[in-house]
Scaffold this motif. Structure first.
Motif, PDB file in Angstrom:
ATOM      1  N   THR A 480       0.810  -1.221   0.000  1.00 12.64           N
ATOM      2  CA  THR A 480       0.000   0.000   0.000  1.00 12.64           C
ATOM      3  C   THR A 480       0.842   1.269   0.000  1.00 12.64           C
ATOM      4  O   THR A 480       0.360   2.338  -0.362  1.00 12.64           O
ATOM      5  CB  THR A 480      -0.931   0.022   1.225  1.00 12.64           C
ATOM      6  OG1 THR A 480      -0.148  -0.149   2.416  1.00 12.64           O
ATOM      7  CG2 THR A 480      -1.988  -1.068   1.126  1.00 12.64           C
ATOM      8  N   GLY A 481       2.115   1.140   0.395  1.00  8.96           N
ATOM      9  CA  GLY A 481       2.991   2.318   0.422  1.00  8.96           C
ATOM     10  C   GLY A 481       3.935   2.400  -0.761  1.00  8.96           C
ATOM     11  O   GLY A 481       4.922   3.141  -0.723  1.00  8.96           O
ATOM     12  N   ARG A 482       3.633   1.663  -1.845  1.00 10.25           N
ATOM     13  CA  ARG A 482       4.568   1.605  -2.984  1.00 10.25           C
ATOM     14  C   ARG A 482       4.759   2.971  -3.663  1.00 10.25           C
ATOM     15  O   ARG A 482       5.786   3.205  -4.305  1.00 10.25           O
ATOM     16  CB  ARG A 482       4.117   0.567  -4.005  1.00 10.25           C
ATOM     17  CG  ARG A 482       2.746   0.786  -4.598  1.00 10.25           C
ATOM     18  CD  ARG A 482       2.304  -0.414  -5.452  1.00 10.25           C
ATOM     19  NE  ARG A 482       0.937  -0.268  -5.946  1.00 10.25           N
ATOM     20  CZ  ARG A 482      -0.144  -0.571  -5.235  1.00 10.25           C
ATOM     21  NH1 ARG A 482      -0.005  -1.053  -4.004  1.00 10.25           N
ATOM     22  NH2 ARG A 482      -1.347  -0.404  -5.749  1.00 10.25           N
ATOM     23  N   SER A 483       3.792   3.861  -3.537  1.00 13.44           N
ATOM     24  CA  SER A 483       3.957   5.194  -4.135  1.00 13.44           C
ATOM     25  C   SER A 483       5.052   5.994  -3.428  1.00 13.44           C
ATOM     26  O   SER A 483       5.524   7.008  -3.950  1.00 13.44           O
ATOM     27  CB  SER A 483       2.636   5.972  -4.065  1.00 13.44           C
ATOM     28  OG  SER A 483       2.230   6.158  -2.715  1.00 13.44           O
ATOM     29  N   LEU A 484       5.473   5.531  -2.260  1.00 11.61           N
ATOM     30  CA  LEU A 484       6.509   6.226  -1.485  1.00 11.61           C
ATOM     31  C   LEU A 484       7.900   5.664  -1.750  1.00 11.61           C
ATOM     32  O   LEU A 484       8.896   6.223  -1.282  1.00 11.61           O
ATOM     33  CB  LEU A 484       6.204   6.111   0.018  1.00 11.61           C
ATOM     34  CG  LEU A 484       4.798   6.523   0.459  1.00 11.61           C
ATOM     35  CD1 LEU A 484       4.594   6.189   1.935  1.00 11.61           C
ATOM     36  CD2 LEU A 484       4.570   7.996   0.201  1.00 11.61           C
TER      37      LEU A 484
END
Length: 650
Positions: A480-484
């Motif tokens: 869920t935090g792959r955009s970071l």
């Protein structure tokens, strides 16, 4: 006549010898008194020695308008009015009229200037008429001590203060409030003074009855650089998402020392300031960040392992008559426990905890209690929020309690309590207590030092720690935090998106969320842990933790990496950030070009502008924080050493 005379003599003897002590004491009270000499309150410093809070003298200047003789008053009034006009900007005629009116009304306490600094006080007392002093010119000076925060509103709530209202009630938030009585306050002195008429008192002797003892200085764990980074990263995100309030905390993994803490709430006009210490005092449902605790409980109790497959159906599952949904339309189907954490499946965690603990919920609750999640941390700052971990018999307990707790509902934690647990995972299982104070000093003498306090030497097995560390890293890499994710520096953590106020009737038409991100960096060798909580962002712009809170975490990690690279990550020094390079080139060019000529600093970050101008020999006075928007000295003029300049930032 003889009897009357005897009565008078008797009364005189009674007053002299029987009641004499009483009347002598009463006379002394009216003509002699002990005047309190306030002790200087100790300073509060950052871990690097930067001043965070200090006491400075402030002055109110008044005039006894009937004390000066008529001839002196008339000859000096215009000069006084002209001087006051130059000081305040009001017309000279205004002051002449008001001071004449005060003299006509026999005003012995007319206010000329309020809350001014020492340099302005010296300037005003040398104005015509006032320079004649108290008895000839009517000068009245009232000195008070005020607490100033050189960093402005940055971390103001955590630095704190001690404040009394008109009824004597005291408010003591933050570090200043927590340690004020014991260390900062000092001991007031006493000096004997005698009344000499016209309400004036003079010292009887040239020494004090009791000498004041200044308070000790506190050296906190706060880093000014990291605090500045965290504050502005949070502020930028709050403004963009028009959120109600938010907080961020940065903690050093090994020691538990708080390097930065920012709490910002929105005002009616849409601006933000440190309203309350949300990080310390606000308990709330943590949402998906609590899945880490649920996962570790299940792994430690060996009811699952990371490869266990969980059927999350089509994204919707009924538990005891209530539907639990996943964020992905159509669901994730059958996935491993590790993957369930990466994609933050509510159904997976509700299933794991309900299937393995519903018959004996005390086993799950006791595991949480073994990590002290049901107890306050016992930090020094007052007002810590109370955690709530319900158990059978509690008012919050129901059949749905366990599946709800599995993904962060039906329980309450403060941001600092959640961060302390994540910090323990980063610290290889050692849970340390968050600390705000490093040392107490008297000048250069150390009075007391504060070492780290261990809450739990080992929260779980090494196997569990390694497994969850890898999963938290993968949340950023492919979850869920792959955009970071960034290839230049590594982070590990967990996103969180929780409904809030969902029990209110208007929630369906006006949904509200709490977005969060908790984790640490670098992922392989953690140095700092961090949590970001943002309440009620505008759902028109976004509300998921990865979108709202995650970018704040990333900005903080990225800037700290740039400033404090660790040995294992020395390669990152070769990575160029074009925006940073451009900003530095602009700053360097300005510093080299303008040496004795005033440059244009509008648009520069406030800290860069201060450094540039102070290196040129100017005395810089600032207003606000952020980027410079105005400067009091015009670009291109010749500057003089120690010349004063006011720069305003926003």
């Amino acid at each position: 006549m003889f009897i009357f005379a005897l009565a008078v003599v008797f009364k005189l003897l009674t007053i002299q010898f029987v009641q004499g002590d009483k009347y002598r004491e009463l006379a002394e009270e009216r003509t002699i008194k002990n005047v309190v000499i306030p002790a200087n309150r100790g300073n509060v410093y950052s871990v690097n020695g930067n001043l965070l809070a200090t006491s400075v003298p402030k002055y109110d200047i008044r005039i006894d308008a009937i004390t000066p003789k008529a001839k002196v008053f008339e000859s000096e009034l215009k000069g006084l009015a002209d001087s006051l006009s130059k000081f305040s900007g009001k017309p000279s005629s205004y002051y002449q009229k008001e001071i004449r009116k005060a003299r006509a009304n026999k005003n012995r306490y007319y206010l000329l200037a309020r809350d001014i600094g020492y340099s302005d006080y010296l300037r005003i007392r040398n104005f015509p008429l006032l320079n004649l002093g108290a008895f000839k010119g009517g000068l009245i000076v009232e000195q008070t001590t005020k607490r100033e925060h050189p960093m402005g509103g940055v971390a103001e709530r955590t630095i704190g203060y001690e404040r009394f209202d008109e009824k004597g009630n005291v408010t003591r938030p933050g570090i200043d409030g927590a340690f004020g009585v014991k260390y900062l306050r000092g001991t007031d002195g006493l000096r004997l003074k005698q009344k000499i008429g016209k309400g004036q008192w003079k010292p009887i002797a040239d020494y004090n009855q009791v000498e004041p003892k200044d308070g000790y200085d506190l050296y906190t764990t706060i880093s000014v650089n990291i605090q500045d980074i965290a504050h502005h990263a949070l502020l930028q995100q709050l403004e963009y998402y028009q959120a109600e309030h938010g907080c961020v905390v940065v903690m050093e993994v090994a020691t538990g020392e708080i390097r930065a803490i920012s709490n910002l709430g929105r005002t009616k006009d849409g601006s933000y300031y440190e309203k309350l210490n949300y990080a310390v005092g606000e308990s709330h449902e943590p949402g998906s960040t609590f899945k880490l605790m649920a996962l570790m409980a299940a792994l430690e109790d060996k009811v699952v392992d990371t490869a266990t497959v969980i059927d999350t159906k089509n994204g919707r599952k009924i538990f005891y008559g209530r539907s639990i949904n996943d964020s992905k339309h159509g669901g994730y189907g059958k996935i491993s426990v590790a993957r369930a954490m990466e994609v933050s499946s509510n159904i997976a965690f509700a299933s794991i905890i309900d299937e393995n603990y519903s018959g004996k919920p005390e086993k799950f609750i006791n595991r949480l209690k073994s990590w002290s999640l049901n107890e306050p941390l016992g930090i020094s700052i007052l007002g810590e929020g109370q955690p709530v971990i319900p158990e059978p018999g509690h008012s919050l307990w129901s059949r749905n309690a366990l599946p709800s707790m599995a993904y962060g509902y039906n329980l309450r934690l403060t941001p600092l309590q959640t961060l302390t647990f994540y910090n323990a995972v980063a610290n290889k299982g050692v849970m340390v207590k968050p600390t705000f104070i490093k040392e107490v000093r008297e000048l250069n003498k150390s009075i007391e030092t504060f070492d780290k306090t261990i809450i739990n030497n080992k929260i779980c097995s090494d196997k569990t720690i390694k497994e969850v560390q890898e999963i938290l890293k993968n949340v950023v890499v492919r979850g869920t935090g792959r955009s970071l994710y960034s290839p230049y520096f590594s982070m590990a953590g967990k996103t969180g998106t929780a409904k809030t106020e969902y029990w209110m009737d208007d929630w369906d038409s006006n949904p509200r969320y709490v977005s969060s991100f908790a984790g640490y960096f670098p992922a392989e060798n953690p140095k700092y842990s961090c949590i970001v909580i943002i309440h009620k962002p505008s759902i028109k712009k976004g509300y998921y933790g990865a979108d709202v809170s995650g970018p704040v975490f990333k900005r903080i990690a990225q800037k700290i990496f740039t400033d404090t690279p660790i040995i294992d990550e020395i390669e990152t020094l070769q990575v160029h950030n074009s925006a940073v390079d451009k900003e530095f080139e602009s700053y360097y060019k300005t510093a080299q070009t303008y040496i004795t000529i005033m440059p244009n600093v509008v648009g520069l970050p406030l800290m860069d502008a201060i450094a540039l101008l102070e290196n040129m020999g100017l005395q810089v006075q600032t207003q606000g924080m952020g980027v410079v928007k105005t400067q009091s000295l015009t670009q291109g003029i010749k500057i003089i050493k120690n010349q004063k300049i006011i720069i305003e930032a926003s």
